[in-house]
Structure formats: structure tokens, C-alpha cells
Write a protein that holds these residues in place. Sequence first.
Motif, PDB file in Angstrom:
ATOM      1  N   ALA A  93       0.863  -1.182   0.000  1.00  0.00           N
ATOM      2  CA  ALA A  93       0.000   0.000   0.000  1.00  0.00           C
ATOM      3  C   ALA A  93       0.902   1.235   0.000  1.00  0.00           C
ATOM      4  N   ARG A 131      -8.853   2.225   4.142  1.00  0.00           N
ATOM      5  CA  ARG A 131      -7.736   3.173   4.352  1.00  0.00           C
ATOM      6  C   ARG A 131      -8.189   4.609   4.128  1.00  0.00           C
ATOM      7  N   GLN A 141      -8.648  -0.549   0.450  1.00  0.00           N
ATOM      8  CA  GLN A 141      -8.368   0.855   0.117  1.00  0.00           C
ATOM      9  C   GLN A 141      -9.502   1.760   0.628  1.00  0.00           C
ATOM     10  N   GLU A 155      -9.754  -3.744  -3.086  1.00  0.00           N
ATOM     11  CA  GLU A 155     -10.419  -2.429  -3.199  1.00  0.00           C
ATOM     12  C   GLU A 155     -11.029  -2.031  -1.863  1.00  0.00           C
TER      13      GLU A 155
END
Length: 412
Positions: free
Chosen positions: A25, A362, A359, A356
Amino acid sequence: MTDKTAGQTAAPVPSDHIMGVYARAPLAFERGEGSRLYTADGEAYLDCMAGIAVTALGHGHPKLVQAVKDQAEKLWHTSNVFRIPNQEKLAELLTRHTFADVCFFTNSGAEAIECAIKTARKHHWANGQPERIDIIGFDGSFHGRTIAAIFAANNPSYVEGFGPPPPGFIGAKFGDIEGLKALMGPTTAAILLEPVQGEGGARSWTEAQLKEIRQLCDETGVLLIYDEIQCGLGRTGKLFAYEWADGAANPDIMAVAKALGGGFPVGACLATAEAAKGMTPGSHGSTYGGNPLAMAVGLASVEELVKPELLAHVREVAGYFSQQLSGLKDRFPEVVLDIRGKGLLIGVKLATPNREFMQHARDEKLLIAGGGDNCVRLLPPLTLSLEEAREAIAKLERACETARAKAKAAAA
Ligand SMILES: *Cc1c(COP(=O)(O)O)cnc(C)c1O
């Protein structure tokens, strides 16, 4: 020689000089405290992956920090040719709280698995049955990245390109006891399994299945090895996951690591005296394993992890997550397909791509781990407060909304 890095500051893109085995990441952290990680810009993330179940006591736990500081000033390393007092203390503590009589300390989980496999084979060799070499593992397992560990788990994507399987590793189907029976025979040395699978997507063996496997082992003289590297040390709300079977499914050998050092590399192979009877002077070893610095941290860490109030806290927070996540599953059936796992080893099986979703999380400043079978895993510090758990659920809810909106837009 010229210094090629002279005058350079932190690179905006990942280094070309790191072997490209991780899809990382685009994020780095500078500091951690409790359940929070902070970037260099001071942005705070709620850490619900704990470095894959490693920082079980959170970041910067005062007792662990103190243990490292004190030991760093005294003595880092001697050698296993000498006695190491804290190694003896930690072994005493671990055996007092488990089925085991003896420990061998390592620097990683994979090395603990190596020791477990060697211990099992050597046991049969010492019993005059050197033909018993087969280790039966299960699909969806993860046991680490050494040659033995990858072939013991037999995950196609981890063994591909690494040559022929060494002899003595047999793959069985997760949860299939009849299939397991059919694979057992006069050359079987041990059965190796994670009571709750970690990387495979938080699939859990039932207590009844573990008891049946224990019985099979008792009847045949086959040794039972548990990999509790991820599910052990409080993660499921008991000190070890096998304890949920109330003594009816204890292993003969167990690999432990991850939370053992709370972020300092420490692993251990635990065994009964009988299982370890072949492990005599000269039969195994490690330069660093169990060194004074590692043992100071390991001891401080386990002293915290065995506390009944911590385990009760894990069960309480896990109960909250379980209830709230099943609510999310009801409200977002287009995103959440299943909730699995045990305690604070939680798998959320998704209908949308898990990478996904991580993310999206995040973007909400929440860190979660991936997992097999299109899962994401929640592996928070065991010290996560109920308030932080509420915050995590609110962030997950927003991540679910984003995932749903994206899926709808793609379908339109
Ligand atoms: C992490 C893990 C391992 C491997 O540990 P390393 O320290 O990476 O070698 C093995 N088994 C399980 C269940 C794990 O979660």
C-alpha cells in the motif's frame, strides 16, 4: 566509491532495490501508540490489523518498551551454548499455561513450523519408525515461507516455481475428516493444522472436528501439530485456540510466534516431553533464537497476554464485533457475504474485491488485513477499547457504502 544516495531524500515511489515480493500500500508510518499509527505528516490511522496479529498489545506498550530499553543496555546476545535465564523463565511460563513440557525458541513463525516438523519426524525415528515422515496439511493453510512450510500448506500460488515438492508432505481437504482418514497410513508422522486459519480467510475447525482428529492421532500414534502462530496467544479469547475444546483436543506440538514478541521477532515450538524425545543435543539449533534481547521482550509480552482480564476483554470486544458485523452483513448484502473466525481473528467475506475494500477502509483511516477467499481480516490489538471498536465499525460501515456505490456504478 561514490554514494549513490548522497543528497537524496525519501523517494516518492517505492524503492527499486527492494525485492518485489509484496504489493505494498502507498503508505508509511513513523510512530505508533496503542491502536493508532501515525504517518510522518501526523495523520492517524486506527490499526485493526496489528501488523498481521503481531502487535497484540498495541504499539509502544510501556512494559515492552521498558523491557527492550533495559535489556538493550545490559546484554543483547550470547549464544545457546550458554544458559539464558529469561529463556528458561519464558519456557517455564509458556509450559505452565499450556499442554507442553518443553520449548524451542526461534526468530519467526516459519522456523517454529520447521522445528515442529523436525520434532515430529525425529520422534518416530527415536521410536524405531523412521518410515513415518508424512506431514498431512490442509488446503487454505498458511505455515510460512520456507520450503517445508510452503509444501506443508500446499497453497498453489505459494509453491509455484519453487521446484518439486519434497517427499513427505500430503495435502488434505479442510474440514473433511473421512478424507483425512483415507490419507493416513503407516508412513504418517503428523497432522498439521491451524485451529483457526489466518491467511486462508479465518476458517475455523469446530471443536468436535478437533476432538475427532485428536482421537484419530491417539489411535494411530500420529502426532498432532497445531499452528497457533496467528490464532494463539489470546487472539480467540482463550490463551490458545485449542483450549476451546476443554482439553479434549490438545496438540502434541505447537508453533507460536507473531504476538509472542509483540513486534520483536520471536517464535517458539512447544511440545510434550514425549513428542520431543528425539530432540537431543546437536539435533537442532538457532544462532539468534531465544537470545537475551528477544527473551526479555517475549517474557514481558507473555506476562501481559496470560492475564485473565485481557482474555475477558478480548471476548467482550469480539462479541461486540460479531454482533455489529452481522448487522453490516444484513444492511449490505451486496458487499458482505459472510462473517467468520473466532474472537479477534475475524474474517469478512466480501462480494466486492477485497483489495479495493482495504483501500476504502484506508480512505476512512482504518487499517485492515486481506485474506484468502476474498476476505478481509480484522486483527486488532487485543487491547482495542470498546470505543475504538465502535469507531472501527463506523469506518467499516462507510467503507461498505463506498463499495456498494462503486458496485452499483459498475453495474449501471
Ligand atoms: C504468519 C504465520 C506464519 C509464518 O510466520 P513468519 O513469522 O512469517 O515466518 C505461519 N503460520 C501462520 C498461521 C501464520 O499466521
